[in-house]
Enzyme design. Structure first.
Site, mmCIF file in Angstrom:
data_model
loop_
_atom_site.group_PDB
_atom_site.id
_atom_site.type_symbol
_atom_site.label_atom_id
_atom_site.label_comp_id
_atom_site.label_asym_id
_atom_site.label_seq_id
_atom_site.Cartn_x
_atom_site.Cartn_y
_atom_site.Cartn_z
ATOM 1 N N THR A 208 60.290 -1.450 18.663
ATOM 2 C CA THR A 208 59.002 -1.167 18.032
ATOM 3 C C THR A 208 59.163 -0.986 16.522
ATOM 4 O O THR A 208 58.177 -1.049 15.790
ATOM 5 C CB THR A 208 58.377 0.111 18.631
ATOM 6 O OG1 THR A 208 59.305 1.193 18.513
ATOM 7 C CG2 THR A 208 58.045 -0.090 20.105
ATOM 8 N N ASP A 209 60.386 -0.749 16.069
ATOM 9 C CA ASP A 209 60.639 -0.588 14.634
ATOM 10 C C ASP A 209 60.548 -1.942 13.936
ATOM 11 O O ASP A 209 61.118 -2.938 14.392
ATOM 12 C CB ASP A 209 62.036 0.004 14.420
ATOM 13 C CG ASP A 209 62.389 0.116 12.953
ATOM 14 O OD1 ASP A 209 61.879 1.025 12.283
ATOM 15 O OD2 ASP A 209 63.176 -0.733 12.481
ATOM 16 N N LYS A 210 59.834 -1.983 12.815
ATOM 17 C CA LYS A 210 59.586 -3.261 12.144
ATOM 18 C C LYS A 210 60.851 -3.906 11.601
ATOM 19 O O LYS A 210 60.966 -5.130 11.566
ATOM 20 C CB LYS A 210 58.562 -3.094 11.022
ATOM 21 C CG LYS A 210 58.939 -2.142 9.920
ATOM 22 C CD LYS A 210 57.817 -2.001 8.899
ATOM 23 C CE LYS A 210 58.162 -1.017 7.793
ATOM 24 N NZ LYS A 210 59.352 -1.418 7.026
ATOM 25 N N ILE A 213 62.623 -5.529 14.539
ATOM 26 C CA ILE A 213 61.876 -6.732 14.920
ATOM 27 C C ILE A 213 62.183 -7.866 13.963
ATOM 28 O O ILE A 213 62.455 -8.998 14.371
ATOM 29 C CB ILE A 213 60.365 -6.436 14.947
ATOM 30 C CG1 ILE A 213 60.027 -5.468 16.083
ATOM 31 C CG2 ILE A 213 59.567 -7.733 15.111
ATOM 32 C CD1 ILE A 213 58.582 -5.015 16.089
#
Length: 231
Positions: A208-210, A213
């Site tokens: 979920t961490d940008k 990703i």
């Protein structure tokens, strides 16, 4: 199940980048900086065409450069990775990363950090905020890490929930303090390839961490990995 960042059906997120071609004409049409007469002349100029092709190659190489995260740098040492993500949690990298290296320069091993004076440690990370909470967590993490170190042969039930079915996979670090979603995702992406070269577990991570990703999307787009992110 593999992460959508590695799905062969091209449904994974795509980074937005300008399209590079080998045609001098197409670049000039996009830029609108050169009129049609100059454009025709430049397209016939061998020196211009050579320089443009060299530029296009370098630009593609620049786009192919994968993000370099601190987790990748310390992936061979799960303890260091856990220290790094503890500092990075809700803190920008420009502040957290220098603090991380500063901590390692004073307390280079789990034994040193477990024995650290909490007040002294807090003073080194005061600018990050929540320094007292983080300091206690770092010393506790280091102490338990020594007493019960993670092993690829001993996976523990994760206390965090996953967005898909509500149950996050068991991992070797799930029992350690501060092993939240960000830490678990980071461990599975970066450490599993070091500890088990044949594992492709990192492909199934759904972060979920940008930044994580972006890291996975970069690999998917450029197809630079074959057996693991660190091989």
């Amino acid at each position: 199940m593999n992460s959508p960042y590695f799905s062969p059906d091209n449904t994974s997120p795509k980074a937005s980048h300008p399209i590079i071609t080998n045609s001098a004409t197409s670049l000039n049409q996009r830029s609108n900086l050169i009129d049609e007469t100059d454009e025709a002349e430049l397209s016939q100029n061998p020196l211009f065409c050579y320089c443009f092709r060299a530029f296009a190659v370098l630009y593609r190489q620049l786009l192919a450069v994968k993000p370099r995260l601190i987790q990748e740098i310390v992936a061979d040492d799960p303890w260091k990775l856990l220290i790094a993500v503890t500092l990075l949690n809700k803190t920008c990298g420009t502040l957290a990363i220098p603090a991380f290296w500063n901590i390692l320069s004073h307390w280079p091993t789990p034994w040193h950090l477990a024995s650290a004076d909490v007040e002294e440690l807090s003073s080194h990370i005061q600018h990050l905020g929540l320094q007292n909470v983080r300091a206690r967590r770092l010393t506790q993490l280091s102490e338990i890490y020594m007493q019960d170190p993670p092993s690829v042969y001993d996976r523990r039930t994760s206390r965090v929930s996953a967005s898909s079915n509500g149950k996050y996979p068991a991992t070797p670090i799930s029992h350690l303090p501060g092993a939240g979603r960000y830490a678990l995702d980071s461990y599975r992406i970066f450490c599993t390839a070091h500890q088990d070269p044949g594992s492709e577990e990192w492909k199934s991570v759904l972060p979920t961490d940008k930044e994580l990703i972006c890291y996975l999307v970069s690999y998917n787009r450029n197809n630079t990995l074959k057996s693991g992110p660190l091989t």
